[in-house]
Design a protein around this motif. Structure first.
Motif, short mmCIF file in Angstrom:
data_model
loop_
_atom_site.label_atom_id
_atom_site.label_comp_id
_atom_site.label_asym_id
_atom_site.label_seq_id
_atom_site.Cartn_x
_atom_site.Cartn_y
_atom_site.Cartn_z
N HIS A 110 -18.55 3.89 8.46
CA HIS A 110 -18.21 3.27 7.17
C HIS A 110 -16.70 3.08 7.06
CE1 HIS A 110 -22.14 3.87 4.85
NE2 HIS A 110 -22.38 4.29 6.07
N TYR A 111 -15.96 4.05 7.53
CA TYR A 111 -14.49 4.01 7.51
C TYR A 111 -13.99 2.78 8.28
CZ TYR A 111 -9.72 5.91 8.34
OH TYR A 111 -8.36 6.11 8.42
N ARG A 116 -12.18 -3.09 8.58
CA ARG A 116 -12.39 -4.49 8.99
C ARG A 116 -12.46 -5.41 7.78
NH1 ARG A 116 -15.43 -2.03 13.29
NH2 ARG A 116 -17.29 -1.87 11.99
N THR A 117 -13.15 -4.97 6.73
CA THR A 117 -13.27 -5.80 5.52
C THR A 117 -11.92 -6.02 4.87
OG1 THR A 117 -15.52 -5.00 5.12
CG2 THR A 117 -14.35 -5.98 3.25
N LEU A 118 -11.14 -4.95 4.71
CA LEU A 118 -9.83 -5.07 4.08
C LEU A 118 -8.91 -5.95 4.90
CD1 LEU A 118 -9.25 -1.43 2.78
CD2 LEU A 118 -9.77 -3.46 1.43
N ARG A 119 -8.94 -5.79 6.21
CA ARG A 119 -8.07 -6.61 7.06
C ARG A 119 -8.44 -8.09 6.97
NH1 ARG A 119 -7.31 -2.92 12.58
NH2 ARG A 119 -5.66 -1.59 11.73
N VAL A 155 -3.42 4.45 5.18
CA VAL A 155 -3.64 4.81 6.59
C VAL A 155 -4.58 3.79 7.24
CG1 VAL A 155 -4.60 6.54 8.15
CG2 VAL A 155 -3.22 7.26 6.19
N LEU A 156 -5.59 3.41 6.50
CA LEU A 156 -6.62 2.50 7.00
C LEU A 156 -6.03 1.18 7.49
CD1 LEU A 156 -9.79 2.81 6.99
CD2 LEU A 156 -9.78 1.42 4.93
N VAL A 157 -5.07 0.63 6.73
CA VAL A 157 -4.51 -0.69 7.05
C VAL A 157 -3.13 -0.59 7.67
CG1 VAL A 157 -5.84 -1.79 5.22
CG2 VAL A 157 -3.52 -0.99 4.73
N TRP A 265 -7.96 11.04 9.52
CA TRP A 265 -9.30 10.94 8.93
C TRP A 265 -10.02 12.28 9.01
CZ3 TRP A 265 -13.78 11.52 12.01
CH2 TRP A 265 -14.98 11.30 11.34
N LEU A 266 -9.92 12.92 10.17
CA LEU A 266 -10.57 14.21 10.36
C LEU A 266 -9.99 15.26 9.42
CD1 LEU A 266 -12.35 16.24 11.89
CD2 LEU A 266 -10.60 16.34 13.67
#
Length: 363
Positions: A110-111, A116-119, A155-157, A265-266
C-alpha cells in the motif's frame, strides 16, 4: 523533482469553536499557488475534518468515542476539501483529494502504491490535498494530528521541504504560554539538542497533536534528508521564506547520515507485533557491529507474530531496535539460544538469521 509538503494543523484550519479560518486557509492556498507557479510541486496535508464536522453538527467539545470522531469527520471531510479545491481552482490549479490511513503506510505494498499515485499526480501538476481517513481509522492506528502523516508523505515523495504550520512561531526553549523567558529556537542541527528542553505534548481544544509530535515528525523527515520547518500558519510569506532557506520558524537541518526510505518506513510506520529479547552480546553486536540477529543470542520471545512481521528487539528492558522477523514467534521459541547446526535439525528449512541486518533499524 522539487516537492514541498505543507501541513496545516487543526488550530490553523479552525478556531476554538470549530469555525473554519477562511482567511488563513485562503492565504496558504495563495502561497501554495505562487510556489506552484514557480515550478515547485506542492502537496498539502491538512487536519481539521473533525473540527469542521463538530462545527457543522453544533458539538461544543471534541468527542472522545471513536465512532463519534469518525462521524464528525465524515460530515466535515468533504466540506473541508471543497474549501481547498475552490481556493486553488480560483488560482488556476487543479487539486485532488487523497485520504490515507495508517494501514496505507504500514503495509509495504500500500505504501508503494501511495507513492506511485502521488508521483503521478505531481507529474500531472496537480496539488494533492491529503488528510487521514478519520472515518475508518481507530485510536490504535492514528497518525496524531497528521504530523506523522505529513512526515511519511515527505519521505514517500523525497520532498525538498516539509513545512509544519501550527498556532505558534516554532519550537521554544519552554512553553511560552507559561514561561515569559521562553526563546524561539531558530535552527536545530540535531534533534537530540532538544532533549533538555520543555517541549510538551499539550494540544489545542480541537487538535490531537502537540509540539512533541511535530518534533518527532521533523526527526523522521530530516533522517530522510528533507529539511523541515515548524512555524506559524498565521505568518504571511512563511512558505516562500522556508523554501528559500530564509529565517522563519524553527528550521531542522537534514541529518548527515541519511536513512533509506525502507528503514524509515520500518522504524516509524510498521507496527511491532511482538518483542524479541536478546542477551548483552547480541545487543552490542546489533548496536556496534551492524550484524544480523541470530537465534543463539535470543533469550526470550513475547507475543504472537508471523515471519515477515515487525518485532521490537530489546535487552535488559531497553529497546535496541526494530526488525522484520524471519521466524514466527512459535518457531523462535523452539530455536532461541541454539546454534545453526541445532536449528537445522529442528527446522530444516529455516534461515540462519532471526532478523537480517538489512531488515533491522536501531531505535
Amino acid at each position: 523533482m522539487s516537492v514541498a509538503v505543507v501541513k496545516l494543523g487543526s488550530s490553523v484550519v479552525a478556531d476554538d469553536a470549530g469555525a473554519l479560518r477562511l482567511s488563513a486557509v485562503a492565504r496558504v492556498c495563495e502561497e501554495v499557488a505562487l510556489l506552484h507557479g514557480s515550478g515547485v510541486d506542492v502537496i498539502v496535508v491538512t487536519s481539521g475534518a473533525i473540527a469542521r464536522g463538530m462545527h457543522l453538527l453544533g458539538l461544543p467539545v471534541r468527542p472522545r468515542a471513536i465512532e463519534e470522531l469518525q462521524a464528525a469527520s465524515a460530515v466535515g471531510q468533504g466540506r473541508l476539501y471543497r474549501t481547498y479545491d475552490e481556493h486553488l481552482r480560483e488560482r488556476g490549479i487543479q487539486s485532488a483529494q487523497v485520504l490515507l490511513t495508517f494501514f496505507d503506510m504500514s503495509a509495504r505494498t500500500h505504501y508503494l502504491n501511495a507513492r506511485r499515485t502521488l508521483r503521478k499526480l505531481l507529474e500531472w501538476r496537480i496539488v494533492p490535498v491529503i488528510n487521514e481517513n478519520d472515518t475508518t481509522t481507530t485510536d490504535e492506528i492514528s497518525f496524531g494530528d497528521n504530523d506523522f502523516l505529513a512526515a511519511q508523505v515527505a519521505v514517500l515523495v523525497d520532498a525538498s521541504l516539509l513545512l509544519l504550520l501550527t498556532s505558534t512561531e516554532g519550537v521554544f526553549t519552554a512553553d511560552p504560554r507559561v514561561d515569559p523567558g521562553a526563546r524561539l529556537v531558530d535552527t536545530v542541527e540535531d534533534v537530540s539538542e532538544l532533549a533538555a528542553l520543555d517541549i510538551g505534548a499539550a494540544t489545542t481544544a480541537l487538535g490531537s497533536g502537540g509540539m512533541r509530535s511535530k518534533v518527532v515528525a521533523a526527526e523522521m523527515a530530516t533522517a530522510a534528508g528533507t529539511p523541515t520547518v515548524i512555524g506559524s500558519g498565521f505568518e504571511p510569506g512563511l512558505l516562500a521564506r522556508a523554501w528559500a532557506g530564509e529565517p522563519g520558524g524553527t528550521r531542522f537541518a537534514p541529518q548527515t547520515v541519511r536513512q533509506s526510505s525502507f528503514k524509515l518506513w520500518l522504524k516509524y510506520a510498521k507496527p511491532s507485533q511482538g518483542v524479541v529479547v536478546v542477551d548483552a552480546g547480541a545487543a552490542r553486536a546489533l548496536r556496534e557491529g551492524g550484524t544480523s540477529l541470530l537465534p543463539v543470542g535470543i533469550v526470550g520471545v513475547e507475543g504472537a507474530f508471523d515471519a515477515g512481521d515487525a518485532v521490537e528487539v530489546s535487552a535488559s528492558g531497553t529497546t535496541v531496535g526494530k526488525g522484520i522477523a524471519s521466524y514466527s514467534a512459535d518457531e523462535l521459541r523452539q530455536v532461541m539460544g541454539r546454534k545453526s547446526a541445532e536449528i537445522r535439525e529442528i527446522l530444516p528449512r529455516a534461515t540462519e538469521e532471526a532478523v537480517h541486518r538489512d531488515y533491522f533499524v536501531l531505535a
